[in-house]
Design an enzyme around this catalytic site. Structure first.
Site, mmCIF file in Angstrom:
data_model
loop_
_atom_site.group_PDB
_atom_site.id
_atom_site.type_symbol
_atom_site.label_atom_id
_atom_site.label_comp_id
_atom_site.label_asym_id
_atom_site.label_seq_id
_atom_site.Cartn_x
_atom_site.Cartn_y
_atom_site.Cartn_z
ATOM 1 N N HIS A 88 0.868 -1.183 0.000
ATOM 2 C CA HIS A 88 0.000 0.000 0.000
ATOM 3 C C HIS A 88 0.898 1.224 0.000
ATOM 4 O O HIS A 88 2.069 1.144 0.374
ATOM 5 C CB HIS A 88 -0.907 0.019 1.238
ATOM 6 C CG HIS A 88 -1.881 -1.108 1.274
ATOM 7 N ND1 HIS A 88 -3.022 -1.123 0.502
ATOM 8 C CD2 HIS A 88 -1.884 -2.267 1.962
ATOM 9 C CE1 HIS A 88 -3.700 -2.236 0.732
ATOM 10 N NE2 HIS A 88 -3.016 -2.955 1.609
ATOM 11 N N THR A 142 16.215 -6.300 4.972
ATOM 12 C CA THR A 142 15.839 -4.922 4.668
ATOM 13 C C THR A 142 16.915 -4.194 3.879
ATOM 14 O O THR A 142 16.695 -3.074 3.436
ATOM 15 C CB THR A 142 15.577 -4.128 5.959
ATOM 16 O OG1 THR A 142 16.768 -4.148 6.751
ATOM 17 C CG2 THR A 142 14.421 -4.732 6.745
ATOM 18 N N LYS A 160 27.813 -14.668 10.090
ATOM 19 C CA LYS A 160 28.892 -15.587 9.771
ATOM 20 C C LYS A 160 29.355 -15.350 8.330
ATOM 21 O O LYS A 160 28.560 -15.009 7.479
ATOM 22 C CB LYS A 160 28.400 -17.028 9.916
ATOM 23 C CG LYS A 160 29.447 -18.087 9.698
ATOM 24 C CD LYS A 160 28.867 -19.474 9.927
ATOM 25 C CE LYS A 160 29.928 -20.526 9.709
ATOM 26 N NZ LYS A 160 29.403 -21.857 9.951
#
Length: 166
Positions: A88, A142, A160
């Protein structure tokens, strides 16, 4: 589908929503039932490209308004969410007035060759998961993941190094 390679296997027909272009490589396997959604409010024909020998687990949701590219030999575990837009408009007044998303709210996703995306991970817009990297289960990506790394958490962070440098 624009193209479907040989030896494509789909256990159950994926739920398709909207209109877009799908390209599927050879030896791709869809386990169970997944959801593929196309948002055409900005781009007329969003695309989903899946490379050779890639596995898509049961219950995955792949939502694109422009472009999602999954490389060769990838393992996408069950219930993974991959999307190149927020769903949206970010602006509250546009949401309230039911306006469509803008082109500035879309950013393609790339999952490079040999990546492994763990169970219930979320890959958000504008990110690249580097070659041979692993996204731990239930992580939220993200920002870009370098090649040869294991990332985990929310937001996903490097935990890692594999073969190369992260």
């Amino acid at each position: 589908c624009r193209t479907v390679g040989p030896r494509f296997n789909m256990e159950r027909l994926a739920y398709l929503d909207g209109v877009g272009n799908i390209s599927i490589g050879s030896d791709v396997y869809f386990s169970g039932k997944s959801y593929i959604g196309f948002c055409t409010s900005v781009w007329d024909s969003p695309e989903l490209a899946i490379g050779d020998s890639t596995f898509i687990g049961h219950g995955c949701s792949i939502l694109t308004a422009q472009s999602i590219r999954i490389g060769n030999h990838c393992l996408i575990a069950g219930e993974v969410v991959i999307r190149d837009y927020d769903g949206h408009p970010v602006d509250y007044s546009n949401r309230r007035n039911r306006k469509p998303i803008s082109d500035k709210e879309i950013d393609p996703v790339i999952i490079e060759d040999d990546a492994w995306i763990g169970y219930r991970a979320i890959i958000l817009k504008g990110t690249t998961v580097g070659a041979r990297s692993i996204v731990a289960a239930e992580s939220v990506v993200t920002r870009d993941v370098p090649a040869d790394c294991v990332v985990g958490g929310n937001p996903a962070k490097i935990i890692k190094t594999l073969e190369g440098n992260c």
